[in-house]
Design a protein around this motif. Sequence first.
Motif, PDB file in Angstrom:
ATOM      1  N   GLU A  33       0.879  -1.170   0.000  1.00  0.00           N
ATOM      2  CA  GLU A  33       0.000   0.000   0.000  1.00  0.00           C
ATOM      3  C   GLU A  33       0.915   1.219   0.000  1.00  0.00           C
ATOM      4  O   GLU A  33       1.730   1.388   0.909  1.00  0.00           O
ATOM      5  CB  GLU A  33      -0.880   0.008   1.252  1.00  0.00           C
ATOM      6  CG  GLU A  33      -1.881  -1.127   1.317  1.00  0.00           C
ATOM      7  CD  GLU A  33      -3.045  -0.921   0.367  1.00  0.00           C
ATOM      8  OE1 GLU A  33      -3.437   0.243   0.133  1.00  0.00           O
ATOM      9  OE2 GLU A  33      -3.560  -1.927  -0.152  1.00  0.00           O
ATOM     10  N   ALA A  34       0.824   2.061  -1.030  1.00  0.00           N
ATOM     11  CA  ALA A  34       1.754   3.178  -1.170  1.00  0.00           C
ATOM     12  C   ALA A  34       1.002   4.508  -1.194  1.00  0.00           C
ATOM     13  O   ALA A  34      -0.143   4.574  -1.661  1.00  0.00           O
ATOM     14  CB  ALA A  34       2.581   3.020  -2.441  1.00  0.00           C
TER      15      ALA A  34
ATOM     16  N   PHE B 228       5.525   6.926   1.554  1.00  0.00           N
ATOM     17  CA  PHE B 228       5.689   5.706   2.338  1.00  0.00           C
ATOM     18  C   PHE B 228       4.963   4.559   1.645  1.00  0.00           C
ATOM     19  O   PHE B 228       4.132   4.758   0.762  1.00  0.00           O
ATOM     20  CB  PHE B 228       5.099   5.881   3.748  1.00  0.00           C
ATOM     21  CG  PHE B 228       5.857   6.814   4.635  1.00  0.00           C
ATOM     22  CD1 PHE B 228       6.917   6.368   5.409  1.00  0.00           C
ATOM     23  CD2 PHE B 228       5.519   8.159   4.688  1.00  0.00           C
ATOM     24  CE1 PHE B 228       7.621   7.233   6.226  1.00  0.00           C
ATOM     25  CE2 PHE B 228       6.211   9.035   5.501  1.00  0.00           C
ATOM     26  CZ  PHE B 228       7.263   8.571   6.270  1.00  0.00           C
ATOM     27  N   ALA B 229       5.279   3.367   2.082  1.00  0.00           N
ATOM     28  CA  ALA B 229       4.562   2.172   1.643  1.00  0.00           C
ATOM     29  C   ALA B 229       4.497   1.217   2.821  1.00  0.00           C
ATOM     30  O   ALA B 229       5.353   1.249   3.715  1.00  0.00           O
ATOM     31  CB  ALA B 229       5.271   1.514   0.462  1.00  0.00           C
TER      32      ALA B 229
ATOM     33  N   GLU C 212      -5.902   6.525   4.479  1.00  0.00           N
ATOM     34  CA  GLU C 212      -5.230   6.642   3.182  1.00  0.00           C
ATOM     35  C   GLU C 212      -3.795   7.126   3.298  1.00  0.00           C
ATOM     36  O   GLU C 212      -2.986   6.905   2.405  1.00  0.00           O
ATOM     37  CB  GLU C 212      -6.025   7.572   2.262  1.00  0.00           C
ATOM     38  CG  GLU C 212      -7.416   7.068   1.918  1.00  0.00           C
ATOM     39  CD  GLU C 212      -7.393   5.775   1.120  1.00  0.00           C
ATOM     40  OE1 GLU C 212      -6.366   5.495   0.464  1.00  0.00           O
ATOM     41  OE2 GLU C 212      -8.405   5.042   1.151  1.00  0.00           O
ATOM     42  N   LYS C 213      -3.471   7.822   4.384  1.00  0.00           N
ATOM     43  CA  LYS C 213      -2.131   8.386   4.556  1.00  0.00           C
ATOM     44  C   LYS C 213      -1.550   7.949   5.902  1.00  0.00           C
ATOM     45  O   LYS C 213      -2.291   7.652   6.844  1.00  0.00           O
ATOM     46  CB  LYS C 213      -2.178   9.921   4.530  1.00  0.00           C
ATOM     47  CG  LYS C 213      -2.865  10.527   3.312  1.00  0.00           C
ATOM     48  CD  LYS C 213      -2.027  10.389   2.068  1.00  0.00           C
ATOM     49  CE  LYS C 213      -2.692  11.114   0.897  1.00  0.00           C
ATOM     50  NZ  LYS C 213      -1.883  11.025  -0.340  1.00  0.00           N
ATOM     51  N   LEU C 214      -0.236   7.937   5.980  1.00  0.00           N
ATOM     52  CA  LEU C 214       0.414   7.763   7.280  1.00  0.00           C
ATOM     53  C   LEU C 214       0.108   9.010   8.102  1.00  0.00           C
ATOM     54  O   LEU C 214       0.462  10.129   7.707  1.00  0.00           O
ATOM     55  CB  LEU C 214       1.916   7.588   7.122  1.00  0.00           C
ATOM     56  CG  LEU C 214       2.739   7.578   8.419  1.00  0.00           C
ATOM     57  CD1 LEU C 214       2.288   6.465   9.348  1.00  0.00           C
ATOM     58  CD2 LEU C 214       4.219   7.429   8.113  1.00  0.00           C
TER      59      LEU C 214
ATOM     60  N   HIS D 164      -2.199  -0.932   5.733  1.00  0.00           N
ATOM     61  CA  HIS D 164      -1.176  -1.890   5.291  1.00  0.00           C
ATOM     62  C   HIS D 164      -1.771  -2.982   4.402  1.00  0.00           C
ATOM     63  O   HIS D 164      -1.048  -3.865   3.932  1.00  0.00           O
ATOM     64  CB  HIS D 164      -0.456  -2.515   6.495  1.00  0.00           C
ATOM     65  CG  HIS D 164      -1.320  -3.380   7.360  1.00  0.00           C
ATOM     66  ND1 HIS D 164      -1.861  -2.949   8.551  1.00  0.00           N
ATOM     67  CD2 HIS D 164      -1.746  -4.655   7.215  1.00  0.00           C
ATOM     68  CE1 HIS D 164      -2.563  -3.917   9.098  1.00  0.00           C
ATOM     69  NE2 HIS D 164      -2.517  -4.975   8.302  1.00  0.00           N
ATOM     70  N   ALA D 165      -3.074  -2.936   4.195  1.00  0.00           N
ATOM     71  CA  ALA D 165      -3.778  -3.865   3.316  1.00  0.00           C
ATOM     72  C   ALA D 165      -5.058  -3.165   2.869  1.00  0.00           C
ATOM     73  O   ALA D 165      -5.477  -2.167   3.482  1.00  0.00           O
ATOM     74  CB  ALA D 165      -4.097  -5.175   4.043  1.00  0.00           C
TER      75      ALA D 165
END
Length: 363
Positions: free
Chosen positions: A70-71, A91-92, A166-168, A187-188
Amino acid sequence: MKILVDGGGPAGLYFSYLARRAHPDWQIRVLEQNPPDATFGFGVVFSDKALEFLQADDPATYDAITPQLEAWVDLHVVHRGERQIIDGIGFAAIGRLHFLRLMQRQAASVGVQPEFNTPLGDISGYDLVVAADGANSAARRHADFGTRITHCTNKFAWYGTPKRFEKLTQTFLRSEDGSFNVHHYAHAPDMSTFVTECDAATWQRAGFAEMGEADTKAYLERVYEPVLEGAPLVSNKSIWRNFPNVRNERWFAGNLVLIGDALRTAHFSIGSGTRLAMEDAIALNKALNAHSAIPEGLKAFEAARRPIVEKLVAAADASAAWYDRFAEHMNLSPREFAWSYIQRSGRIDPERLGKISPRFART
């Protein structure tokens, strides 16, 4: 060569895969004390550049991992209900268990099959023993590495949630008991990581020491209602911990060498633990390939790798120190707080931030 690898996590599996791929005649035995699907936590996060080191030397592993990630781009910091967007920082992430299974398949592709539910026993009779068994390494007890372990003062617990982020994002908030923070990211497609954190004083006032798992989960769901919006938390060995800072004066003793978290830990706030473990595996393999004698290979491994590790660990330590005082930093305005946050590791000064995140720096 006859090699014993203790630890079936990313460090041990990736080292074994690389070594066996380069040397099909090497006898490599991998021990893992846990079952094959045992892992705590939920997601593994990488910076957008973190996997580039794989592209040139190991495109097969790179191609196996990257489609599963997930990026996203941009980092969000929420303080006093106000969202600050720090642009340009990518990030991913991938589920820990999913990532572990990918690494197991890579190892199996070269004939390496870990022996699960098998604790470390006698380590004699091997040309090389690789300790890749984590921060609480059993293999490390077989020699004197000058090990020192200290702990961060904050308490943290690793949860998941079916709510997708959707975002860190870092969300900081206050409750009647004190200050809380949560690191959350997808993360998924159907699951996000949700790492909750509080200072020691808040942990005591909330009474977490007397709470069971169900009561703790219910308490945190109430505290983080503005973030979860009714979604539940999901537990997986989600107990309160103090992050352990593992350091070793010596990286090897005789034919026993440390890699991954057995060698050193890096605070999860910089998202480099798995990357460091895999880079350790690469560096150790390169050193062994370049030197026919084990002692020279281990010396070369440490000489090449230590300066890089120490730089990253210094950044991780600075970041951890900031988090240990995050309740104090929350006295800042949302804008000032975001500036403090993004500069916490000492790696990003205002000039560099202006190049990486021009919109955030400009406004």
